[in-house]
Each structure stands twice: as structure tokens, then as C-alpha cells.
Scaffold this motif. Structure first.
Motif, PDB file in Angstrom:
ATOM      1  N   ASN A   1      36.726   9.920 -48.192  1.00  0.00           N
ATOM      2  CA  ASN A   1      36.043   8.849 -48.901  1.00  0.00           C
ATOM      3  C   ASN A   1      36.115   9.091 -50.400  1.00  0.00           C
ATOM      4  OD1 ASN A   1      35.248   7.763 -46.385  1.00  0.00           O
ATOM      5  ND2 ASN A   1      33.396   9.018 -46.366  1.00  0.00           N
ATOM      6  N   SER A   2      35.831   8.042 -51.149  1.00  0.00           N
ATOM      7  CA  SER A   2      35.828   8.131 -52.619  1.00  0.00           C
ATOM      8  C   SER A   2      37.097   8.813 -53.126  1.00  0.00           C
ATOM      9  CB  SER A   2      34.585   8.894 -53.100  1.00  0.00           C
ATOM     10  OG  SER A   2      33.398   8.250 -52.657  1.00  0.00           O
ATOM     11  N   LEU A   3      38.218   8.359 -52.636  1.00  0.00           N
ATOM     12  CA  LEU A   3      39.486   9.000 -52.960  1.00  0.00           C
ATOM     13  C   LEU A   3      39.829   8.846 -54.441  1.00  0.00           C
ATOM     14  CD1 LEU A   3      41.385   8.069 -49.732  1.00  0.00           C
ATOM     15  CD2 LEU A   3      41.173  10.392 -50.640  1.00  0.00           C
ATOM     16  N   LYS A   4      40.479   9.869 -54.958  1.00  0.00           N
ATOM     17  CA  LYS A   4      40.890   9.921 -56.358  1.00  0.00           C
ATOM     18  C   LYS A   4      42.409  10.073 -56.428  1.00  0.00           C
ATOM     19  CE  LYS A   4      36.662  12.511 -57.385  1.00  0.00           C
ATOM     20  NZ  LYS A   4      36.113  13.781 -57.952  1.00  0.00           N
ATOM     21  N   PRO A   5      43.009   9.660 -57.523  1.00  0.00           N
ATOM     22  CA  PRO A   5      44.469   9.845 -57.644  1.00  0.00           C
ATOM     23  C   PRO A   5      44.900  11.303 -57.453  1.00  0.00           C
ATOM     24  CG  PRO A   5      43.693   8.340 -59.324  1.00  0.00           C
ATOM     25  CD  PRO A   5      42.469   8.870 -58.633  1.00  0.00           C
ATOM     26  N   GLU A   6      44.065  12.236 -57.841  1.00  0.00           N
ATOM     27  CA  GLU A   6      44.420  13.651 -57.672  1.00  0.00           C
ATOM     28  C   GLU A   6      44.373  14.119 -56.224  1.00  0.00           C
ATOM     29  OE1 GLU A   6      42.139  12.358 -59.787  1.00  0.00           O
ATOM     30  OE2 GLU A   6      40.376  13.674 -59.970  1.00  0.00           O
ATOM     31  N   ASP A   7      43.899  13.262 -55.315  1.00  0.00           N
ATOM     32  CA  ASP A   7      43.954  13.573 -53.884  1.00  0.00           C
ATOM     33  C   ASP A   7      45.325  13.254 -53.289  1.00  0.00           C
ATOM     34  OD1 ASP A   7      40.615  12.297 -53.630  1.00  0.00           O
ATOM     35  OD2 ASP A   7      41.224  14.407 -53.651  1.00  0.00           O
TER      36      ASP A   7
ATOM     37  N   VAL B   1      50.799  16.871 -34.402  1.00  0.00           N
ATOM     38  CA  VAL B   1      51.380  15.633 -34.927  1.00  0.00           C
ATOM     39  C   VAL B   1      50.316  14.879 -35.696  1.00  0.00           C
ATOM     40  CG1 VAL B   1      52.537  13.471 -34.386  1.00  0.00           C
ATOM     41  CG2 VAL B   1      53.002  15.532 -33.010  1.00  0.00           C
ATOM     42  N   GLU B   2      50.528  14.773 -37.012  1.00  0.00           N
ATOM     43  CA  GLU B   2      49.589  14.044 -37.857  1.00  0.00           C
ATOM     44  C   GLU B   2      49.930  12.563 -37.886  1.00  0.00           C
ATOM     45  OE1 GLU B   2      50.196  18.006 -40.230  1.00  0.00           O
ATOM     46  OE2 GLU B   2      51.451  16.568 -39.151  1.00  0.00           O
ATOM     47  N   SER B   3      48.906  11.765 -38.161  1.00  0.00           N
ATOM     48  CA  SER B   3      49.105  10.329 -38.347  1.00  0.00           C
ATOM     49  C   SER B   3      47.977   9.796 -39.216  1.00  0.00           C
ATOM     50  CB  SER B   3      49.129   9.607 -36.996  1.00  0.00           C
ATOM     51  OG  SER B   3      47.906   9.788 -36.309  1.00  0.00           O
ATOM     52  N   GLY B   4      48.181   8.577 -39.733  1.00  0.00           N
ATOM     53  CA  GLY B   4      47.118   7.897 -40.467  1.00  0.00           C
ATOM     54  C   GLY B   4      47.242   7.931 -41.973  1.00  0.00           C
ATOM     55  N   GLY B   5      48.254   8.575 -42.502  1.00  0.00           N
ATOM     56  CA  GLY B   5      48.418   8.579 -43.948  1.00  0.00           C
ATOM     57  C   GLY B   5      48.819   7.206 -44.449  1.00  0.00           C
ATOM     58  N   GLY B   6      48.847   7.056 -45.771  1.00  0.00           N
ATOM     59  CA  GLY B   6      49.240   5.780 -46.347  1.00  0.00           C
ATOM     60  C   GLY B   6      48.843   5.661 -47.795  1.00  0.00           C
ATOM     61  N   LEU B   7      48.845   4.433 -48.274  1.00  0.00           N
ATOM     62  CA  LEU B   7      48.521   4.133 -49.665  1.00  0.00           C
ATOM     63  C   LEU B   7      47.140   3.499 -49.742  1.00  0.00           C
ATOM     64  CD1 LEU B   7      49.383   3.777 -52.670  1.00  0.00           C
ATOM     65  CD2 LEU B   7      50.385   1.577 -51.978  1.00  0.00           C
ATOM     66  N   VAL B   8      46.321   3.979 -50.658  1.00  0.00           N
ATOM     67  CA  VAL B   8      44.967   3.451 -50.815  1.00  0.00           C
ATOM     68  C   VAL B   8      44.617   3.461 -52.296  1.00  0.00           C
ATOM     69  CG1 VAL B   8      43.901   5.714 -50.479  1.00  0.00           C
ATOM     70  CG2 VAL B   8      42.587   3.642 -49.981  1.00  0.00           C
ATOM     71  N   GLN B   9      43.766   2.545 -52.703  1.00  0.00           N
ATOM     72  CA  GLN B   9      43.326   2.509 -54.093  1.00  0.00           C
ATOM     73  C   GLN B   9      42.240   3.548 -54.341  1.00  0.00           C
ATOM     74  OE1 GLN B   9      42.198  -1.593 -54.899  1.00  0.00           O
ATOM     75  NE2 GLN B   9      44.191  -1.962 -55.841  1.00  0.00           N
ATOM     76  N   ALA B  10      42.148   3.983 -55.571  1.00  0.00           N
ATOM     77  CA  ALA B  10      41.094   4.925 -55.943  1.00  0.00           C
ATOM     78  C   ALA B  10      39.729   4.349 -55.577  1.00  0.00           C
ATOM     79  CB  ALA B  10      41.161   5.216 -57.433  1.00  0.00           C
ATOM     80  N   GLY B  11      38.892   5.215 -55.020  1.00  0.00           N
ATOM     81  CA  GLY B  11      37.579   4.788 -54.570  1.00  0.00           C
ATOM     82  C   GLY B  11      37.539   4.369 -53.117  1.00  0.00           C
ATOM     83  N   GLY B  12      38.696   4.226 -52.527  1.00  0.00           N
ATOM     84  CA  GLY B  12      38.782   3.800 -51.138  1.00  0.00           C
ATOM     85  C   GLY B  12      38.673   4.955 -50.168  1.00  0.00           C
ATOM     86  N   SER B  13      38.851   4.628 -48.894  1.00  0.00           N
ATOM     87  CA  SER B  13      38.729   5.612 -47.822  1.00  0.00           C
ATOM     88  C   SER B  13      39.966   5.586 -46.934  1.00  0.00           C
ATOM     89  CB  SER B  13      37.492   5.323 -46.956  1.00  0.00           C
ATOM     90  OG  SER B  13      36.307   5.405 -47.712  1.00  0.00           O
ATOM     91  N   LEU B  14      40.209   6.701 -46.304  1.00  0.00           N
ATOM     92  CA  LEU B  14      41.329   6.826 -45.383  1.00  0.00           C
ATOM     93  C   LEU B  14      41.001   7.941 -44.403  1.00  0.00           C
ATOM     94  CD1 LEU B  14      44.161   5.434 -45.202  1.00  0.00           C
ATOM     95  CD2 LEU B  14      45.083   7.453 -46.356  1.00  0.00           C
TER      96      LEU B  14
END
Length: 119
Positions: free
Chosen positions: A84-90, A5-18
Motif C-alpha cells: 500500500n501507499s506505493l512510492k516510485p522508489e518501490d 512462481v510469483e504473480s501479480g506484478g504490474g504498473l501502478v501510480q504512486a499512492g496506489g496498492s498492489l
């Protein structure tokens, strides 16, 4: 029956972390290799990161190396993916997988959690 069971997804801005996590319902969690995969819109599912059982060795796709970290907590039967350093292509649905004996061909899969990176 094994459940992931996965959890923790969501919406984040580019450059952010999740961070996303995956809890497994299996008594011998430490005996399994673990991995994260993802499937972006209109794309095939791809390997992201993995850990072999009994080893601290980690493996990453070239596209995420240096930005993502896979880890596990055997006491909690949980595997994590710190991004970390998330990109739109992620942007993708992220899936955890367990029991991956060779070439990350895994037996058990979670239902996925959506990660969306806005530009």
C-alpha cells in the motif's frame, strides 16, 4: 524439486496498492520460513519482509514497515505481499524466497515479478 512462481506484478501510480503472490510446489509448505526480497534498477537485492515458520511473527525492512504486509495461506501453499501507499522508489523486481533458516539467507527463490510505480 521446489518451485516458486510469483504473480501479480504490474504498473501502478504512486499512492496506489498492489498485491503480489507466490505459489510453492512443496508438500510441507507450512514448515518453511518465507520472505520477499526486491532488486531495483542499479541496486543490490534487499530484504523486504519475512515470516518464520510455526510463528505469526513478521519482519519488515524499515523502508516498507507500515505500508507492506506479508501473509501466507498454508492450504494454498501461497505467500502474499500486500503493498500500500506505493512510492516510485518501490519500483523493483520482487522475489519470493523459502527456507530461510537464519538472517534471511534463503535456499529457494522464485523468478521474480516486476512492480513499477509511476510518479
Amino acid at each position: 524439486q521446489v518451485q516458486l512462481v510469483e504473480s501479480g506484478g504490474g504498473l501502478v501510480q504512486a499512492g496506489g496498492s498492489l498485491s503480489v503472490s507466490c505459489a510453492a510446489s512443496v508438500p510441507t509448505f507450512s514448515s518453511y520460513s518465507l520472505a520477499w526480497f526486491r532488486q531495483g534498477p542499479g541496486k543490490e537485492r534487499e530484504f523486504v519482509a519475512g515470516m518464520r515458520w510455526g510463528s505469526d511473527s513478521t519482519y519488515y525492512a524499515v523502508s516498507v514497515k507500515g505500508r507492506f504486509t506479508i501473509s501466507r495461506d498454508n492450504a494454498r501453499n501461497t505467500v502474499y505481499l500486500q503493498m500500500n501507499s506505493l512510492k516510485p522508489e518501490d519500483t523493483a523486481a520482487y522475489y519470493c524466497a523459502m527456507n530461510c533458516p537464519t538472517t534471511w539467507s534463503c535456499v529457494y527463490w522464485g523468478q521474480g515479478t516486476q512492480v513499477t510505480v509511476s510518479s
